[in-house]
Every structure is written in C-alpha cells, then in structure tokens.
Enzyme design. Structure first.
Site, PDB file in Angstrom:
ATOM      1  N   ASP A  67     -75.066  90.713  71.123  1.00 57.69           N
ATOM      2  CA  ASP A  67     -75.898  91.386  70.128  1.00 57.69           C
ATOM      3  C   ASP A  67     -76.428  92.717  70.642  1.00 57.69           C
ATOM      4  O   ASP A  67     -76.302  93.039  71.830  1.00 57.69           O
ATOM      5  CB  ASP A  67     -77.072  90.472  69.709  1.00 57.69           C
ATOM      6  N   ASN A 136     -87.536  79.762  69.686  1.00 58.56           N
ATOM      7  CA  ASN A 136     -87.371  79.222  68.335  1.00 58.56           C
ATOM      8  C   ASN A 136     -85.973  78.632  68.127  1.00 58.56           C
ATOM      9  O   ASN A 136     -85.595  78.315  67.007  1.00 58.56           O
ATOM     10  CB  ASN A 136     -87.655  80.314  67.299  1.00 58.56           C
ATOM     11  N   HIS A 138     -83.102  80.237  68.732  1.00 54.88           N
ATOM     12  CA  HIS A 138     -82.032  81.183  68.385  1.00 54.88           C
ATOM     13  C   HIS A 138     -81.037  81.311  69.541  1.00 54.88           C
ATOM     14  O   HIS A 138     -81.379  81.127  70.705  1.00 54.88           O
ATOM     15  CB  HIS A 138     -82.588  82.542  67.927  1.00 54.88           C
ATOM     16  N   GLU A 143     -81.422  83.722  64.038  1.00 58.07           N
ATOM     17  CA  GLU A 143     -82.768  83.184  63.905  1.00 58.07           C
ATOM     18  C   GLU A 143     -82.763  81.947  63.008  1.00 58.07           C
ATOM     19  O   GLU A 143     -81.857  81.783  62.176  1.00 58.07           O
ATOM     20  CB  GLU A 143     -83.677  84.258  63.279  1.00 58.07           C
TER      21      GLU A 143
HETATM   22  P1  PGA Z   1     -84.984  84.967  77.567  1.00 55.23           P
HETATM   23  O1  PGA Z   1     -84.385  85.114  76.105  1.00 55.23           O
HETATM   24  O2  PGA Z   1     -83.837  84.684  78.476  1.00 55.23           O
HETATM   25  O3  PGA Z   1     -85.613  86.296  77.837  1.00 55.23           O
HETATM   26  O4  PGA Z   1     -85.976  83.846  77.495  1.00 55.23           O
HETATM   27  C1  PGA Z   1     -83.498  84.171  75.651  1.00 55.23           C
HETATM   28  C2  PGA Z   1     -83.116  84.500  74.238  1.00 55.23           C
HETATM   29  O5  PGA Z   1     -83.980  84.961  73.471  1.00 55.23           O
HETATM   30  O6  PGA Z   1     -81.955  84.281  73.872  1.00 55.23           O
END
Ligand code: PGA
Length: 247
Positions: A67, A136, A138, A143
């Site tokens: 992304d 969450n 994702h 999302e």
């Molecule tokens: P993080 O993010 O590794 O910074 O916890 C993970 C994500 O949002 O996919």
C-alpha cells in the site's frame, strides 16, 4: 494458520527473516510482497545484515508492496516508498526497477489501482507475502467494513488507523486520509503468507484473527481460508492465542 511465538521482538524478527532468506536462497527470482509499519523493521534489519555478510543476493528479487498513502510523493519521508528505500532497498543489491510500491500521487487513483493489479498479475504470483496487522485487524489498508475488498482499491482510512499512525507524524492532522491498498483478494493470491505481530496491544486482535468469527469487521480473519499462513508473534502479542491453543 500456524502460530510461531518468540520470547522477544528480536527473536521473532530473526525467525521470520529466516523464512524470507530461505525463500531468496532457494529461488533467487522470488517475488516478495512487502509491508511497512513498525513491526517489519527488525525483519528488514536482519535481511540487510545477512546481505552485508554475503549470505543473501537480491539481484534477481522482485518486490511488491501492499500500500501507499495517497498524496505523498516518494521523497516524502512519511511515504511508504521512502520507508522501503530507507529500511531495505537502499541497503541491498536489489535493482530499484524491480521494486514496486503503489504511486501515491497518481493523476487518476482508480487507474493506478487497475494498473497495480495488472502489474501484480504480470510479476506474480507472490511467493511470500509479509503482513503486519493493525489494532483493528486491518491488513494492508483493508479496514474493517461490510465486505472483503477483492482488488487493489482506494481506501478511506479509519479513524483508529489515523490515530495509530499519527505517531509517525508531527500531528494527526498530517496523516493522509486516503491510501491505495492491495485488496484482501489480492493478498490471498500469494503462495505463502507471513504475518508478524508484536506487543501486548496486538494480543486481542491476533486472538480474534485466529479464533473469532471470520468477518470483514476483522479483515485478517479471512486469512484462515488461505492454505499457508504462518503467524509470528512475540510473547506479548501471542499470549491470548497461545493460551487458547494450549487449552
Ligand atoms: P505496526 O502496523 O507494525 O506499526 O503495528 C501494522 C499495521 O498497521 O499493519
């Protein structure tokens, strides 16, 4: 879905990096699906170290990232292209033209999504897709919502993601509100998936992904239908899932 736990974040990164390193060694022309966020950083450090020690050769590897924020240029130090250059691409011998991150400043975002799917079809299938997981649930920027997005698409970031990612920006108002992300369907096409999670804050969502209902409200839960997913978690992130498995 397999769970591999490690005592520390560093050990978890070493274990996950070993799988990626073995993939590159066994198949020098591997296609790797890569992720940003804080969790994969230690894995990239391990891969860079192995490269510096002469144990890894990236000259034939192709990468595709999950992304990119919409509105950020590749030179913007918050963009995911910049992140990947800093943490991996500038530090190993991968040809830059073999590295792919969605364009964060496309004239036509829908067209960018279509072209990214075309690119993935042309270079794929992805041999190993690395994933983090959001608080969450994702994966990529898919999302929680009413369906599992199938293809690369434009996402309106959820308030919880904007808050979670604001730690990387001077102020939460600077976090872009939109991104281009591979869909869940795109991610599911990878031959093998490694999902990494670290810290107590991820324990509940790792549990929900592995044992809760499969629902688009927890996008990562669909990974249970993929034939080859390994979850790497440090002790804190894996605690609830490990307890459930040992019951
Ligand atoms: P993080 O993010 O590794 O910074 O916890 C993970 C994500 O949002 O996919």
């Amino acid at each position: 879905m397999k769970l591999i736990t490690a005592t520390t974040y560093e050990e978890m990164c070493q274990k996950a990096a070993r799988v990626l390193a073995a993939q590159i060694t066994l198949k020098p022309q591997s296609v790797l699906g890569l992720a940003t966020g804080s969790t994969p950083i230690g894995i990239y450090q391990e891969l860079v170290r192995e490269y510096q020690e002469g144990k890894l050769n990236f000259s034939q590897v192709t990468t595709v990232n999950l992304d990119e924020y919409l509105g950020l240029s590749p030179e913007n130090n918050q963009s995911y292209r910049y992140f990947m250059n800093q943490h991996l691409f500038n530090k190993v011998n991968i040809p830059k033209e073999n590295t792919h991150v969605p364009n964060g400043q496309p004239q036509n975002p829908q067209e960018e999504c279509r072209q990214y799917e075309e690119l993935l079809a042309a270079v794929g299938p992805v041999d190993i897709q690395l994933l983090g997981i959001g608080n969450n649930g994702h994966i990529g920027f898919n999302e929680p919502c009413g369906h599992f997005p199938e293809f690369t698409h434009v996402v309106n970031l959820s308030e919880s993601t904007i808050q979670a990612n604001s730690r990387f920006f001077a102020h939460s108002s600077q976090v872009p509100r939109q991104a281009v992300s591979m869909g869940i369907g795109t991610i599911m096409k990878a031959k093998k998936i490694l999902l990494v999670a670290s810290g107590q804050g991820k324990a509940q969502i790792v549990y929900d992904m592995m044992f809760g209902p499969v629902t688009p409200q927890v996008p990562a839960s669909l990974l249970r239908f993929h034939p080859d997913v390994t979850v790497f978690a440090d002790q804190e992130a894996g605690a609830l899932a490990l307890a459930a498995l040992s019951k």
